[in-house]
Design an enzyme around this catalytic site. Structure first.
Site, PDB file in Angstrom:
ATOM      1  CB  SER A 290      38.291  35.974  42.204  1.00 57.13           C
ATOM      2  OG  SER A 290      37.021  36.472  42.503  1.00 57.13           O
TER       3      SER A 290
ATOM      4  CG  ASP B 214      37.596  37.990  49.881  1.00 54.60           C
ATOM      5  OD1 ASP B 214      36.623  38.686  49.539  1.00 54.60           O
ATOM      6  OD2 ASP B 214      38.225  37.257  49.087  1.00 54.60           O
TER       7      ASP B 214
ATOM      8  CG  HIS C 228      37.998  39.479  46.360  1.00 55.03           C
ATOM      9  ND1 HIS C 228      37.783  38.163  46.701  1.00 55.03           N
ATOM     10  CD2 HIS C 228      37.930  39.513  44.990  1.00 55.03           C
ATOM     11  CE1 HIS C 228      37.582  37.433  45.597  1.00 55.03           C
ATOM     12  NE2 HIS C 228      37.666  38.230  44.552  1.00 55.03           N
TER      13      HIS C 228
END
Lengths: 417, 417
Positions: free
Chosen positions: B191, B356, B395
Site C-alpha cells: 500500500s 481491493d 485491500h
C-alpha cells in the site's frame, strides 16, 4: 381525509406552462411526431395527508408531498407506472416544467412519448419522498425535519420520527388512492427508488404486476449500512449541526458539502473521475498541495465545488433521515429477507451496473438468484430477469446511462404473461 | 551528522528483550529448527538526523525515527531487504519485542527464519515513517506535526512542512547509510509502502535490485486523491481540530475515529463486513435505529468501537500529513509517470488483491503493462512480474493474506538474473 391542491406559487409561470401543455396536447392529437419533437411538459402538484402514521408508530399531521405525472390515466386506471426516485432525486423524473427549461427530469431518456416507458400508453407518476433532500428546491414539496411542526410552530429537527421505505410507499399509495388508482402496471426505481419498488411488491403484492429494480438492492446489508453511515458522519461532526437544531441560514453546510462529496465519489467510478482528472492535468505534482497542507488538489476542489453548489438547496437533517431509511431497508420490513421476498407476486427485472461501487452488482445477482429459487418453490410462473449496464459512470450508469436498456425495459413492460 | 541511539524508555523491559534475543541467537547457532520454533525477537532503535531538508525545501532539525531489523547484515552488506510500511503501520514488520508479546509484526507470516523473506539469509530492516500515525504507541519513534519544534518549544502543528514519499525514502536512506549500507537487494512494501518501494527504485536506481509492490500504486490518480481526502475531512470538521492547534489531551478524537472508520471500511470488502454483520444478526430490522435517529446499527457500532480504540495511540494532524503524502505521490516526483518509471532499473513484482476497493487492481495492472513496455523500449532484461491475491479481505489481503504468495516472493527474491 386527503386533498390535492395545485401549487399556489409561481402562478403566472404555471399558467404559461399549462397553456404550452394544452397546445402540445392539441397538436399531439394529429400526430405523434409532434409529441416526439416537442418537450414533454409536466407540473408539480401537491398532496396533503391530514394524519399519517409512520411505520414505527408515530403520528404526523399535515404531511405534504409533491408529485408529477406524464401521459394520461386510462378509463379503468390500469395503465399506471409509478417511478420511485433515488437518494438525491425528487419526483421530476421526466419532461420539463416549461419549454424554456434547460434541464429535463432525470430519466427523460426513457420516459416520454414513444420512449421505453411510453407516455402515449402509460400514465407515469412520481412522488417526492418524505424528508426529501432538496427542501429548498422550489419544485420539491416534502415533509421532514425541516418542516414546521404544526403543534409547536417550530421545525421538527430530530423530533421528526425515523421514516422507512414503507413510509415512502404508504405516502405514494395515498397519492394514488386519491386519484382512484388501485393497481400498478409497474413500479420502476433506481437505487433508493429500487428499494421502494421492491417494498411495494412485498407490502402490497395485489397492487403490483411488474417491478424494475435499477442499480438496486433488496436490503441494506452490513457493508451498505456502514457505507451509508459515512454520509451522515460529516454532518454530525460539523459544529453548526447542533444536534439538528439549526436554522436554514445557519445550516452545517461544510458537513453537508462533505457528505455530498462522498456521495458523488462512490456513485461514480475511477474511470470517470480519472477522465476529469486528466482534464485538470492530474498527472504532475501540484505546487499548491505540495507546499501548503491546507491547499487542495485541483480534483478535490472540483469535487468540493460541485458538492457545495448542490448543497445550497438541501437540508442536512433530511440527509440523515434518508441515510437511516436506506440503512433500515429490508424488503417487507420483517424478520428476514426471505420472508419479505416470499410475498412478492410480480415479474421482476433487475438492472445493475457492472462497475457499481455503491450498490455493487452482487446485490442484484443475489436477489435474482433468491427470487428465482423462491418462485420455483412456490411454482410461480412470474418472470425474474437480469440485465447489466455498462459505461464509465459506475452507479450513475443507472441514471445517465439507462437508455442502453431502453428496449429491455419496454419489452419487459409490454409482455402480458 | 547522524547518530543512532537506543530508546531510553522501558529500560528494564528492553533489557529482558535483549537477554531473550541473545539467548535466541546463541541457540540458533546450533540449529535453524530452534529459530523456527522460538519467536523472532527484535527491538526498536532510534535514528537521529540533525538537519533534514524536505523535498519541498523546508529544513527540519533533529528528525528522529525508529527502526528495527531481523537477521544479520553480511560482511559486504549485500543482503539487505528494506520493508516500507503502510498508512496505519510502523516499522514493526515481524517478530516480537518480547517472547511474552501476544502480537507479532504485521508481516510475520512472510518475514523470519526459513520464511519467504528469510532472515537466515537476509538482513531485513524497516523504518518508522515521518508523521507516523501512531505517535503515542511507545514502540513508534517519529517526527511530525505532534513533535516539539526545537526552535519554539511548541508542537509544530500545521507549521510542519508537507512531506512526500521521497522524504520517507530519504530518511530510510539516512538510516541505511548510518549502517554503511549502499545497496538494497530488495525494497518490499504494501500500500503506502509500495509507493516508497517504487520511489526508491526511481529516485535511487543504482541502490535497488528488486522491488515488490503489494496492494500498491505507482501514482495517486485523481480517483485516489479524492478518495484519500475523505479521510482528512472528518478531522477538519471536528470543532476540536482548531486548524491543527490542539494538545494531546484535547485531540479531535471524534474526527479521527470517523477517519479510521472510513479507512477500515475501504480497506476491507463487503464479503468480510457482511460476515461480521451476520454474527451481529444484521438481517432483521433493528429496533434502536428504527426508533431513534441518533442510535446506531450494531454493525456501525462495531466499526466505530474498533476505530475508537485504535485512535487512542494516533494523532489527527499526522493523519492529514500522511493523506497528503499519498495524494501527492507520483513515482519520481517529476512531470509525468512515464518519466518516473523510466528511471527504474530493477526487477519488479506486483501483487495486487483481486477485490481491493482502495487501490483497485487496475493500479498494478496498468503499472505492470507500462513498465514492460518501457523495458522493451530500452531493451532491459529486468523481470516485471504480476500475481494476484485472493480472499475476503479486499485491500487487507495484502497484509493478512500475504502468505498465499510466500513462494512467489521467495522465488522472486532468489533469482539471480
Amino acid at each position: 381525509m386527503k386533498q390535492i391542491e395545485y401549487m399556489n406559487f409561481r402562478v403566472m409561470w404555471l399558467l404559461r406552462c399549462s397553456i404550452a401543455f394544452v397546445i402540445c396536447l392539441l397538436l399531439s392529437s394529429f400526430t405523434n411526431l409532434v409529441y416526439a419533437e416537442s418537450p414533454l411538459l409536466t407540473q408539480k402538484q401537491r398532496h396533503v395527508i391530514d394524519t399519517f402514521t409512520t411505520y414505527n408508530g408515530a403520528t404526523l399531521k399535515q404531511v405534504q408531498v409533491g408529485w408529477e405525472s406524464y401521459g394520461q390515466l386510462n378509463a379503468d386506471k390500469s395503465n399506471v407506472i409509478l417511478i420511485t426516485h433515488y437518494f438525491t432525486g425528487n419526483s421530476h423524473a421526466a419532461g420539463k416544467y416549461h419549454p424554456d427549461n434547460t434541464n429535463t427530469g432525470y430519466w427523460d431518456s426513457i420516459i416520454g412519448p414513444g420512449k421505453a416507458i411510453d407516455t402515449n400508453q402509460y400514465f407515469v407518476i412520481s412522488v417526492d419522498s418524505l424528508a426529501n433532500l432538496s427542501v429548498y428546491d422550489p419544485n420539491v414539496i416534502t415533509t421532514g425535519p425541516a418542516t414546521i411542526n404544526p403543534d409547536t410552530g417550530m421545525a421538527y429537527g430530530l423530533t421528526f420520527p425515523v421514516v422507512t421505505m414503507r413510509d415512502f410507499v404508504n405516502v405514494q399509495k395515498s397519492v394514488l388512492e386519491s386519484l382512484g388508482i388501485q393497481q400498478l402496471h409497474a413500479v420502476v426505481g433506481a437505487s433508493m427508488g429500487s428499494m421502494q419498488a421492491i417494498e411495494w411488491a412485498s407490502a402490497y403484492p395485489k397492487w403490483v404486476n411488474n417491478i424494475i429494480s435499477i442499480i438496486g438492492s433488496v436490503h441494506s446489508d452490513a457493508w451498505t449500512t456502514t457505507a451509508l453511515e459515512q454520509w451522515a458522519i460529516p454532518i454530525k461532526l460539523d459544529p453548526l449541526w447542533q444536534q439538528g437544531n439549526y436554522t436554514k441560514d445557519s445550516r452545517p453546510m461544510a458537513g453537508l458539502t462533505a457528505s455530498l462529496m462522498f456521495i458523488t465519489q462512490i456513485a461514480l467510478h475511477p474511470e470517470y473521475i480519472n477522465q476529469v482528472g486528466a482534464e485538470l492535468s492530474h498527472f504532475a505534482l501540484e505546487d499548491k498541495p505540495l507546499n501548503n497542507i491546507l491547499s487542495d488538489h485541483a480534483i478535490t476542489a472540483w469535487l468540493h465545488d460541485r458538492a457545495a453548489s448542490r448543497a445550497a438547496m438541501m437540508d442536512p437533517n433530511h440527509l440523515l433521515y434518508l441515510v437511516r431509511a436506506c440503512q433500515l431497508f429490508l424488503t417487507g420490513h420483517g424478520q428476514s429477507l426471505t420472508e419479505g421476498l416470499m410475498n412478492i407476486d410480480a415479474n421482476v427485472l433487475f438492472i445493475p451496473a457492472n462497475n457499481d461501487l455503491l450498490l455493487m452488482p452482487y446485490h442484484a445477482r443475489d436477489a435474482y438468484t433468491q427470487l428465482r429459487k423462491l418462485n420455483a418453490e412456490k411454482s410461480s410462473s412470474h418472470r425474474i430477469q437480469y440485465a447489466t449496464l455498462n459505461g464509465p459512470l459506475g452507479h450513475l450508469n443507472g441514471i445517465l446511462g439507462i437508455n442502453q436498456h431502453a428496449q429491455t425495459i419496454s419489452q419487459f413492460l409490454a409482455r402480458k404473461d
